[in-house]
Design a protein around this motif. Structure first.
Motif, PDB file in Angstrom:
ATOM      1  N   ASN A   1       0.827  -1.209   0.000  1.00 41.96           N
ATOM      2  CA  ASN A   1       0.000   0.000   0.000  1.00 41.96           C
ATOM      3  C   ASN A   1       0.862   1.261   0.000  1.00 41.96           C
ATOM      4  O   ASN A   1       0.500   2.273  -0.620  1.00 41.96           O
ATOM      5  CB  ASN A   1      -0.958   0.008   1.193  1.00 41.96           C
ATOM      6  CG  ASN A   1      -2.215  -0.806   0.924  1.00 41.96           C
ATOM      7  OD1 ASN A   1      -2.582  -1.022  -0.234  1.00 41.96           O
ATOM      8  ND2 ASN A   1      -2.879  -1.242   1.977  1.00 41.96           N
TER       9      ASN A   1
ATOM     10  N   CYS B   1      -1.755   2.465   5.741  1.00 42.38           N
ATOM     11  CA  CYS B   1      -1.261   1.471   4.781  1.00 42.38           C
ATOM     12  C   CYS B   1      -1.357   0.051   5.336  1.00 42.38           C
ATOM     13  O   CYS B   1      -1.579  -0.907   4.589  1.00 42.38           O
ATOM     14  CB  CYS B   1       0.192   1.775   4.388  1.00 42.38           C
ATOM     15  SG  CYS B   1       0.381   3.217   3.322  1.00 42.38           S
TER      16      CYS B   1
ATOM     17  N   SER C   1      -4.945  -4.773   1.089  1.00 42.20           N
ATOM     18  CA  SER C   1      -3.697  -4.712   0.333  1.00 42.20           C
ATOM     19  C   SER C   1      -3.550  -5.970  -0.511  1.00 42.20           C
ATOM     20  O   SER C   1      -2.956  -6.959  -0.080  1.00 42.20           O
ATOM     21  CB  SER C   1      -2.497  -4.560   1.278  1.00 42.20           C
ATOM     22  OG  SER C   1      -1.297  -4.488   0.543  1.00 42.20           O
TER      23      SER C   1
END
Length: 534
Positions: free
Chosen positions: A200, A369, A374
Motif C-alpha cells: 500500500n 497502509c 492490500s
C-alpha cells in the motif's frame, strides 16, 4: 467525504482496535531516525577533511557515523516510542557535533553543494579492520558502478514498527482459527502484514513525495556535462518548474540496472528470493571492471548487487542483524521486525531536517497502509506505480496532473482529498489514546497543500532560491542560520556525557577490532562471499 468510502477491512479493523487504542496501544509505536547531511566549508564547498576524531569512530559509534562519503555525516537515533524524545535526541546529535566541526557547516538540503567533479567526493574510511575495509571497498564499488556524485545526495530514513500487542489482536480478527500463542504463526503473520503495508505504501507514497518533496532544483555541478531534461533557473541552478523531489527521480537514486530487477514485495519469500538472485547473478559490465586490479579492490564482487544494501528502494522491510549475518538471512530466519521509509527529503527549513508535524503525518499514513486492504501487485500495476512516482517527482505541482489507478485516471488533487478523507479515521484512532488530537492536527496542517501547491516545501524552496539568487546561495544561507542556532542551543547534559563517552569508547572498539583480526582481507572477503552465495 468526497465520494470515497473506507473498505470493510479497514472499517472493521478500526472498530476492533478502538478499545485498545483508547488504552494507549498506539503510544507504543516505535521509531528511529537516520539523518544524513554533508559537511561543507563556509563557502559551500564539500569538506575534504577527515571525520572529526572528537565525534568518535564511524565504524563503531552507534549514533554518529558516515554514509557514502567521508563528508556525509549520518546521525542515528535509538529506537523509542516517544517521538518528542527521538526528535530531541536527533537535535542533540546536531548540537554536539557542531561543537567539533570548527567552521564547517552541515548542508541542509538533500541535493548537494557545488561539486568539483566526481573525484572531489572523498569516499568514507573506516580503518584497517577487515569489516572496516569491506565498508570502504563497497563504496568504491558504488563509485565505479554509479559514480560518486549520485552518492552525495542526502535524505532522512524513517524506521517504524508497530506495537507488539497489536499483532495478536489483528491475527485473531483476520484468522480466528490460528493460534496467536504460537511464535512462528505470529511472526509469519507479522511479516505478511508488514508486506501488506509496503504494497500500500508503494500505491500511495506519491502523496508523501508531493507533501514533503523539497528538492526541485540542483546546482549545475551535479549533472556535470551529462544529458538531462532540466531547465535553467539561473546561471548556477537547474530545475523543473513543477518538480517535488529530484532526489527521488531518475536524476537521483535510480539506475537502469536496478530498474530491471523487479524486486517483488508480494511476500517475504518472493522478496528475499528476488533480492538473493540479484546478489548472486554476475553482470557483464561489472565483470569488465574487475574486482581487484593492480592490487586495489574496485568492488566486492561483479554481481548485479554487491550486497543487499545496494538495492535502492523507497521502502524496505528490515530486521536487526546479528554479527556476520546478512539482512536477507535475518529476514528469512526471524521475519520482518520494522520497515524503513527512505523517500523523505531533508526539510531545508528545519535545523534537524524534519518537523514533529511531518512525523505525525507519516505515522498516520503508515498505519493507514497497514489497516487498509492490500492485494498483491501484478506487473501491470507495478508499472503504473512507477509512472505515478515519476510524474509526481518531476511535475507533481502541475495543476490537474492525472495519475493512474487500476480503475482509471484521477487528478492528483481529487485523489489527495480522497486519501486525506480515508486517513482521518486512522488519525482519530491514533489520537484516541492521547489528551490532544495531534495526528488530526497534522492532517489539518497539510490538507491545504493539496489545492495550494505554492505552500508545498518544493514550491517554497524554489521561491527561496529565486530570492537568494541560486540554489547554492539559498542552501548556504540556511546552513549558516541553522549552524548559528545549533551552536547556541543547550544540550541535554546526560546525552552530552553519553556522546563524549561513546566517542572515546568507539575509537577503542575500532582499535580492538583491528587488533583482533586473524586473517587477511582477501581471505575475509572470500569467506563472506562464500556465505553470501550459499
Amino acid at each position: 467525504m468526497r465520494g470515497s468510502t473506507l473498505t470493510k477491512t479497514i472499517k472493521d479493523r478500526i472498530e476492533f482496535l478502538r478499545p485498545v487504542a483508547q488504552r494507549g496501544l498506539f503510544n507504543q509505536i516505535k521509531r528511529g531516525l537516520e539523518k544524513e547531511g554533508l559537511r561543507t566549508t563556509p563557502a559551500s564547498k564539500l569538506a575534504q577533511t577527515d571525520h572529526p576524531k572528537a565525534l568518535g569512530s564511524t565504524l563503531t559509534h552507534p549514533y554518529i557515523t558516515t554514509d557514502y562519503s567521508e563528508a556525509l555525516l549520518e546521525f542515528i537515533t535509538p529506537v523509542s516510542s516517544k517521538l518528542t524524545e527521538t526528535l530531541g535526541f536527533l537535535k542533540d546529535l546536531h548540537v554536539f557535533s557542531y561543537r567539533h566541526l570548527g567552521d564547517e557547516v552541515i548542508w541542509p538540503a538533500s541535493m548537494p553543494c557545488k561539486l568539483q567533479g566526481n573525484e572531489s567526493i572523498p569516499i568514507a574510511q573506516y580503518g584497517s579492520s577487515n569489516s572496516g575495509i569491506m565498508k570502504t571497498v563497497y563504496r568504491h564499488g558504488l563509485s565505479w558502478r554509479y559514480g560518486r556524485i549520485m552518492q552525495s545526495i542526502a535524505g532522512l530514513h524513517y524506521n517504524f514498527s508497530l506495537p507488539e500487542a497489536l499483532w495478536p489482536a489483528l491475527l485473531h480478527l483476520k484468522y480466528p482459527e490460528r493460534d496467536a500463542k504460537d511464535p512462528q504463526v505470529l511472526q509469519d503473520f507479522i511479516s505478511e502484514q508488514y508486506f501488506a503495508l509496503i504494497r500500500n505504501f508503494r500505491r500511495y507514497s506519491w502523496l508523501l513525495l508531493y507533501l514533503f518533496g523539497a528538492s526541485p532544483a540542483v546546482d549545475k555541478s551535479f549533472v556535470e556535462d551529462k544529458p538531462h531534461q532540466l531547465d535553467e533557473l539561473d546561471t548556477d541552478t537547474l530545475f523543473l518548474p513543477y518538480a517535488t523531489s529530484l532526489r527521488m527521480s531518475d536524476l537521483g537514486y535510480q539506475n537502469n540496472v536496478q530498474s530491471s530487477l523487479k524486486i517483488c514485495f508480494n511476500s517475504l519469500e518472493n522478496y528475499v528470493n528476488t533480492l538473493n538472485h540479484a546478489i548472486r547473478t554476475p553482470y557483464a559490465p561489472y565483470e569488465t571492471l574487475g574486482v581487484k586490479v593492480d592490487g586495489q579492490y574496485r568492488q566486492l564482487n561483479t554481481n548485479i548487487l554487491q550486497i543487499e544494501n545496494e538495492y535502492y528502494s523507497d521502502i524496505r522491510p528490515k530486521r536487526v542483524t546479528e554479527s556476520g549475518e546478512r539482512p536477507s538471512e535475518a529476514l528469512t530466519q526471524r521475519g520482518v521486525e520494522y520497515i524503513e521509509v527512505r523517500c523523505i527529503d531533508l526539510n531545508p527549513f528545519e535545523a534537524i531536517g524534519i518537523t514533529e508535524t511531518q512525523a505525525r503525518f507519516v505515522d498516520t499514513f503508515l498505519l493507514f497502509c497497514l489497516l487498509e486492504n492490500s492485494t498483491q501487485i501484478p506487473d501491470d500495476e507495478c508499472k503504473m506505480l512507477d509512472e505515478n512516482h515519476s510524474d509526481i517527482v518531476n511535475r507533481g505541482r502541475l495543476p490537474g496532473l492525472m495519475l493512474q489507478t487500476p480503475k482509471g485516471t484521477i487528478s492528483r488533487e481529487e485523489w489527495s482529498h480522497q486519501l486525506f478523507d480515508r486517513l482521518q479515521p486512522v488519525a482519530e484512532l491514533l489520537d484516541s489514546g492521547n489528551d490532544n488530537a495531534i495526528h488530526q492536527a497534522a492532517l489539518d496542517a497539510f490538507r491545504p497543500l493539496i489545492d495550494q501547491p505554492e505552500l508545498t516545501p518544493s514550491a517554497q524552496v524554489l521561491e527561496a532560491i529565486r530570492k537568494a539568487g541560486s540554489f547554492t546561495a539559498f542552501a548556504q544561507q540556511q546552513a549558516h542560520q541553522q549552524a548559528d542556532l545549533l551552536r547556541t542551543t543547550p544540550i541535554n547534559k546526560a546525552r552530552e556525557a553519553l556522546f563524549i563517552q561513546l566517542s572515546e569508547s568507539s575509537i577503542r572498539q575500532q582499535a580492538d577490532q583491528e587488533e583482533a583480526d586473524q586473517i587477511d582481507f582477501d581471505t575475509f572477503l572470500a569467506d563472506y562471499m562464500a556465505r553470501q552465495s550459499a
